[in-house]
Enzyme design. Sequence first.
Site, PDB file in Angstrom:
ATOM      1  N   ASP A 225     -12.793  45.655  12.586  1.00  0.00           N
ATOM      2  CA  ASP A 225     -13.859  46.005  13.522  1.00  0.00           C
ATOM      3  C   ASP A 225     -15.109  45.147  13.277  1.00  0.00           C
ATOM      4  O   ASP A 225     -15.491  44.917  12.126  1.00  0.00           O
ATOM      5  CB  ASP A 225     -14.205  47.487  13.304  1.00  0.00           C
ATOM      6  CG  ASP A 225     -15.142  48.040  14.351  1.00  0.00           C
ATOM      7  OD1 ASP A 225     -14.801  47.960  15.543  1.00  0.00           O
ATOM      8  OD2 ASP A 225     -16.223  48.551  13.985  1.00  0.00           O
ATOM      9  N   GLU A 285     -11.748  41.397  15.403  1.00  0.00           N
ATOM     10  CA  GLU A 285     -12.547  41.622  16.603  1.00  0.00           C
ATOM     11  C   GLU A 285     -13.835  40.825  16.395  1.00  0.00           C
ATOM     12  O   GLU A 285     -14.774  41.273  15.753  1.00  0.00           O
ATOM     13  CB  GLU A 285     -12.883  43.120  16.775  1.00  0.00           C
ATOM     14  CG  GLU A 285     -13.590  43.385  18.090  1.00  0.00           C
ATOM     15  CD  GLU A 285     -14.625  44.507  18.053  1.00  0.00           C
ATOM     16  OE1 GLU A 285     -14.937  45.052  19.111  1.00  0.00           O
ATOM     17  OE2 GLU A 285     -15.140  44.837  16.969  1.00  0.00           O
TER      18      GLU A 285
HETATM   19  C1  NOJ Z   1     -15.969  48.014  18.186  1.00  0.00           C
HETATM   20  C2  NOJ Z   1     -15.099  49.179  18.529  1.00  0.00           C
HETATM   21  O1  NOJ Z   1     -14.024  48.734  19.320  1.00  0.00           O
HETATM   22  C3  NOJ Z   1     -15.980  50.172  19.235  1.00  0.00           C
HETATM   23  O2  NOJ Z   1     -15.226  51.226  19.786  1.00  0.00           O
HETATM   24  C4  NOJ Z   1     -17.004  50.688  18.266  1.00  0.00           C
HETATM   25  O3  NOJ Z   1     -17.906  51.533  18.947  1.00  0.00           O
HETATM   26  C5  NOJ Z   1     -17.794  49.541  17.628  1.00  0.00           C
HETATM   27  N1  NOJ Z   1     -16.959  48.458  17.225  1.00  0.00           N
HETATM   28  C6  NOJ Z   1     -18.556  50.016  16.414  1.00  0.00           C
HETATM   29  O4  NOJ Z   1     -17.691  50.295  15.355  1.00  0.00           O
END
Ligand code: NOJ
Length: 569
Positions: A225, A285
């Site tokens: 993440d 990500e």
């Molecule tokens: C990306 C995640 O996909 C999202 O759902 C989340 O709110 C943020 N990162 C913060 O962790």
Amino acid sequence: MTNPPSSASGSHSETAATADGSQNQVPWWRRAITYQVYIRSFADSNGDGTGDVNGLRSKLPYLRDLGVDAIWINPWYASPLADGGYDVADYRNIAEQYGTLADAEALISEAHDHGIKVIVDVVPNHTSEQHAWFVEAKSSPPGHPSRNRYHIRPGQGADSEQPPTNWTSVFGGPAWTRLPDGEWYLHLFAPEQPDMNWEHPEVRQEFLDVLTFWLDRGADGFRVDVAHGIVKDMTFPDMAETTEVLVSNTYDNHPHWDRDGIHEIIRTWRSLLNTYDGDRMMVAEAWVRPERLPLYLRPDEYHQSFNFDLLEAEWSAGVFSTIIDKAVAAAADVGSTPTWVLSNHDVMREATRYGLPAGTDWRRWPATGPAEDLNVGLGQRRARAAALVVLGLPGSTYVYQGEELGLPEAWDLPEEVLDDPVWERSNHTQKGRDGCRVPIPWAKDGPSLGFGDGDPWLPQPAGWSGFSAEAQAGQPDSTLELYRRAIALRRTLGAADEDLELLDPTQHGLNEAESAEVLMYRRGSGLTCMVNFGSAPVTVPASTETELVRSGGIAGTPLDPDTAVWFTA
Ligand code: NOJ
């Protein structure tokens, strides 16, 4: 360190013949269809209205029959769920609502028995405010060493009354919240998600230990993440301009996105993964400039990164072709394979997105939707065609739960049920992401259409019975059967090669005007995909016998607008 037998991972690598006839082992993730499970909304085994691990276990046969290679499970850790679980209170335990660690271990092992890999979500940028470290930091006085695991600092001004910097939270508002003792802590997301200080050796060691914990339990990979956010500029400069976005696109030397220091950390993670068998992997990500992305994919860093270009793309043959071309080339440059994503738990579902008038800014989930001019049928048709685009491409395709059912965005959730922090943080100007997180309809009937016995945590819109897996199973024209068929064909035809050629439709019987509205590609195996983005039917250069699957219309006839076909050529 021991590798448990439950990893069962090595068995999934495929063997591919190379040009010289030798056999190569191909790591599974290079060609996987990975199904994203938003566990809270997938299947509820105990009637409390929330999806859980045992619900997911009960659906493994469905996922096996769908034909997916792997599942990525959104955070399932102990969490107060202030941001749907991306606020982790304990990285080594499962949220009470979701089950127990033993359930999770059983899930991993059973998934492996079905030939399905398991990718666990890792959240390294921030913890929950209820994580033991933050609880300690908060209750300790300024200057206490426990505060150094986070970014906790005095503010500006004589009485520290101004935040340390002008940085903004991605969810809206300032990125700093003041503690009762006057110091401020950083949270790039919700205040319930304090950012960790990755300069602190204990933070670095903790995450190596957390990864080890899940690797030892058989996790085949990690989705990381906010992979581009973990390192901060420790001089804490103000920004010349602030925006509530995840991307560093327009800002040089951004103080909290895409900093060079990230890479040495990722190398330590990769070294750890390399000590395990079974091609364990990490997918980032990382919302960074295209020219910076290859840095994350160096051989000693991430295996893959999500490519969100298609997810953000307008419905256009030219745009789709360019994205595909670039992504394939970029992945080849770094020895990775491309990834394809049409949607996830953070964006409006594509069956709705594609039905909005061109140019609509869907990214901020306007509180006023649905647009009167939303064209439901158009969105559904395009989503089905887009599915054939991404399922036919080389590399990994990520399918978000419900995509295979053609689920639309739930626009009209009542305000009182909204749970996404975006709703509050935007002062009720943006509805947030709940509309793509509504519990899955499994059955035609029942109180929550087979999701569970209790009231689902978000209500399912009226009329979702027809979208249920039960209603669609066995119906040849359903979206579920389209996915099943395409995934099965991909296994036999598309998966065994990583080649892709974008074709010029004028060389295949179409005139210039038609060609401008058509996307066509061919895989090394001969699998050919043709998509009509235009407004008039076009001729398919294939016989009825060589046609494999269509997203709409009748085999052997011209291809309708907003429709895709696969054939062999
Ligand atoms: C990306 C995640 O996909 C999202 O759902 C989340 O709110 C943020 N990162 C913060 O962790």
